[in-house]
Motif scaffolding. Sequence first.
Motif, PDB file in Angstrom:
ATOM      1  N   VAL A  61       0.867  -1.172   0.000  1.00  0.00           N
ATOM      2  CA  VAL A  61       0.000   0.000   0.000  1.00  0.00           C
ATOM      3  C   VAL A  61       0.904   1.221   0.000  1.00  0.00           C
ATOM      4  O   VAL A  61       1.853   1.279   0.779  1.00  0.00           O
ATOM      5  N   VAL A  62       0.610   2.182  -0.868  1.00  0.00           N
ATOM      6  CA  VAL A  62       1.412   3.412  -0.909  1.00  0.00           C
ATOM      7  C   VAL A  62       0.457   4.597  -0.852  1.00  0.00           C
ATOM      8  O   VAL A  62      -0.461   4.692  -1.671  1.00  0.00           O
ATOM      9  N   VAL A  63       0.676   5.469   0.131  1.00  0.00           N
ATOM     10  CA  VAL A  63      -0.237   6.612   0.297  1.00  0.00           C
ATOM     11  C   VAL A  63       0.565   7.895   0.496  1.00  0.00           C
ATOM     12  O   VAL A  63       1.760   7.862   0.806  1.00  0.00           O
ATOM     13  N   ALA A  64      -0.141   9.012   0.341  1.00  0.00           N
ATOM     14  CA  ALA A  64       0.452  10.308   0.677  1.00  0.00           C
ATOM     15  C   ALA A  64       0.546  10.398   2.202  1.00  0.00           C
ATOM     16  O   ALA A  64      -0.206   9.735   2.923  1.00  0.00           O
ATOM     17  N   LEU A  65       1.459  11.238   2.692  1.00  0.00           N
ATOM     18  CA  LEU A  65       1.650  11.337   4.148  1.00  0.00           C
ATOM     19  C   LEU A  65       0.358  11.731   4.867  1.00  0.00           C
ATOM     20  O   LEU A  65       0.098  11.272   5.978  1.00  0.00           O
ATOM     21  N   GLU A  66      -0.471  12.552   4.219  1.00  0.00           N
ATOM     22  CA  GLU A  66      -1.719  12.996   4.853  1.00  0.00           C
ATOM     23  C   GLU A  66      -2.656  11.821   5.134  1.00  0.00           C
ATOM     24  O   GLU A  66      -3.548  11.916   5.981  1.00  0.00           O
ATOM     25  N   ASP A  67      -2.461  10.731   4.419  1.00  0.00           N
ATOM     26  CA  ASP A  67      -3.389   9.590   4.557  1.00  0.00           C
ATOM     27  C   ASP A  67      -2.794   8.453   5.372  1.00  0.00           C
ATOM     28  O   ASP A  67      -3.361   7.354   5.407  1.00  0.00           O
ATOM     29  N   VAL A  68      -1.665   8.716   6.038  1.00  0.00           N
ATOM     30  CA  VAL A  68      -0.980   7.604   6.707  1.00  0.00           C
ATOM     31  C   VAL A  68      -1.780   7.054   7.884  1.00  0.00           C
ATOM     32  O   VAL A  68      -1.747   5.851   8.160  1.00  0.00           O
ATOM     33  N   ALA A  69      -2.519   7.904   8.596  1.00  0.00           N
ATOM     34  CA  ALA A  69      -3.244   7.415   9.777  1.00  0.00           C
ATOM     35  C   ALA A  69      -4.222   6.310   9.385  1.00  0.00           C
ATOM     36  O   ALA A  69      -4.318   5.273  10.054  1.00  0.00           O
ATOM     37  N   GLU A  70      -4.921   6.520   8.305  1.00  0.00           N
ATOM     38  CA  GLU A  70      -5.891   5.513   7.868  1.00  0.00           C
ATOM     39  C   GLU A  70      -5.184   4.250   7.383  1.00  0.00           C
ATOM     40  O   GLU A  70      -5.540   3.124   7.742  1.00  0.00           O
ATOM     41  N   ALA A  71      -4.126   4.447   6.588  1.00  0.00           N
ATOM     42  CA  ALA A  71      -3.435   3.290   5.987  1.00  0.00           C
ATOM     43  C   ALA A  71      -2.688   2.461   7.026  1.00  0.00           C
ATOM     44  O   ALA A  71      -2.446   1.271   6.814  1.00  0.00           O
ATOM     45  N   ALA A  72      -2.290   3.088   8.131  1.00  0.00           N
ATOM     46  CA  ALA A  72      -1.450   2.402   9.131  1.00  0.00           C
ATOM     47  C   ALA A  72      -2.257   1.727  10.234  1.00  0.00           C
ATOM     48  O   ALA A  72      -1.670   1.155  11.151  1.00  0.00           O
ATOM     49  N   GLN A  73      -3.588   1.780  10.144  1.00  0.00           N
ATOM     50  CA  GLN A  73      -4.424   1.245  11.238  1.00  0.00           C
ATOM     51  C   GLN A  73      -4.027  -0.172  11.643  1.00  0.00           C
ATOM     52  O   GLN A  73      -3.978  -1.075  10.792  1.00  0.00           O
TER      53      GLN A  73
END
Length: 249
Positions: free
Chosen positions: A128-140
Motif C-alpha cells: 500500500v502506498v499513500v500520501a503522508l496525509e493519509d498515513v493514519a488511515e493506511a497504518a491502522q
Amino acid sequence: MPETPYVPGVQGVGTVDGRTVWFPTGAGMAPGDGSMAARAVARREDLVFLPDVDPVVMAALGLSAVAAHMALTWRGELVAGETVVVLGCGAVGQAAIQLARLVGAGRVVAAARSVQARDRAVRAGADVVVALEDVAEAAQGADLLLDPLFGPPAAAAAGALRPGGRWVNLGGSAGETCPITSSTLRSRSLRLSGYTNNELTVQQRADAIAVVARHAAEGALTVDHEVVPLDGVTDAWHRNSRGRVVLIT
Ligand SMILES: NC(=O)c1ccc[n+]([C@@H]2O[C@H](COP(=O)([O-])OP(=O)(O)OC[C@H]3O[C@@H](n4cnc5c(N)ncnc54)[C@H](OP(=O)(O)O)[C@@H]3O)[C@@H](O)[C@H]2O)c1
C-alpha cells in the motif's frame, strides 16, 4: 566544521588486494579524510569483503540499508507476518520496504510526500502506498513503524499502531520535534525507540553489510541512484540530487 582541505564521504566500495570491499571512514565524526577520492584510507578491521555484487549498487545501498535492516530487525524486532509502516521513500525508505519484505513482513505500508517518492515505494514493492496525509488511515493496526521522518507524519502514523506497537525513529527529515500526545503513547503501551548506526559494533555493522550485499547480489535489494564520475562531484554536490549519488573513479 573540519579543517580544510578536507575530503568528505562516510563510506565507500573499493578494492584491496584485488578483492572488492566495503569500508567506512571517520569523515564528519573524527579528524581525517573520507571516501570521495581516488584513494581512501580505511582501517583494516573495518573492511568488509563483499561477494560477487555490483559495487555501484552496493555503494548506493551502504549505510542507508544497514540502518533500515538493523532498525527493522534488531531494534524493531520485526517478525514474519507483521505489518510494517515505512515513512518517506529516500534511500532508507526504499531499503526498508524491500528488507521488510525479505524478512517476511505480512504487509508493508509506505507513506511519502512526493509523487516521485511514492513511485519509488511502488517499485520497491510496498503493498500500500499513500500520501503522508493519509498515513493514519493506511497504518491502522500496524505492528511496527519505521520512521526516518519524525514530525507530524510520525505522530499520525504512531497514533494508528496497534496496542503494544513499536515505533523506531532513525531520522528527523520532517521535523526535529513530533506532536505526539502522552495519551497516544500510554493508552496503547507503544514502544518508542531511537536508532543510530553509530551505536553498532564493528561486527554488527559488518554482519549487516553482509546481509545487504547478499540480497543485492541476488537482485532483491537496490535503491535509485545516479552514477557520477569523481571529477563531476562539484556539480553533483551543488545539484543536491534527490537520489543517491555514487561517485566512481
Ligand atoms: N539513524 C541512522 O543511523 C540513519 C542512517 C541513515 C539515514 N538516517 C536518516 O534517515 C533520514 C532519511 O535518510 P535517507 O538516506 O533516506 O534520505 P534521502 O534519501 O535524502 O530521503 C529523504 C526522504 O525524506 C523525505 N522528506 C524530506 N523532507 C521531508 C519533509 N519535510 N516531510 C516529509 N518527507 C520529507 C523525502 O521526500 P521526497 O522524496 O518526497 O522529497 C525523501 O523521501 C535522514 O534524516 C537521515 O539522516 C539515519
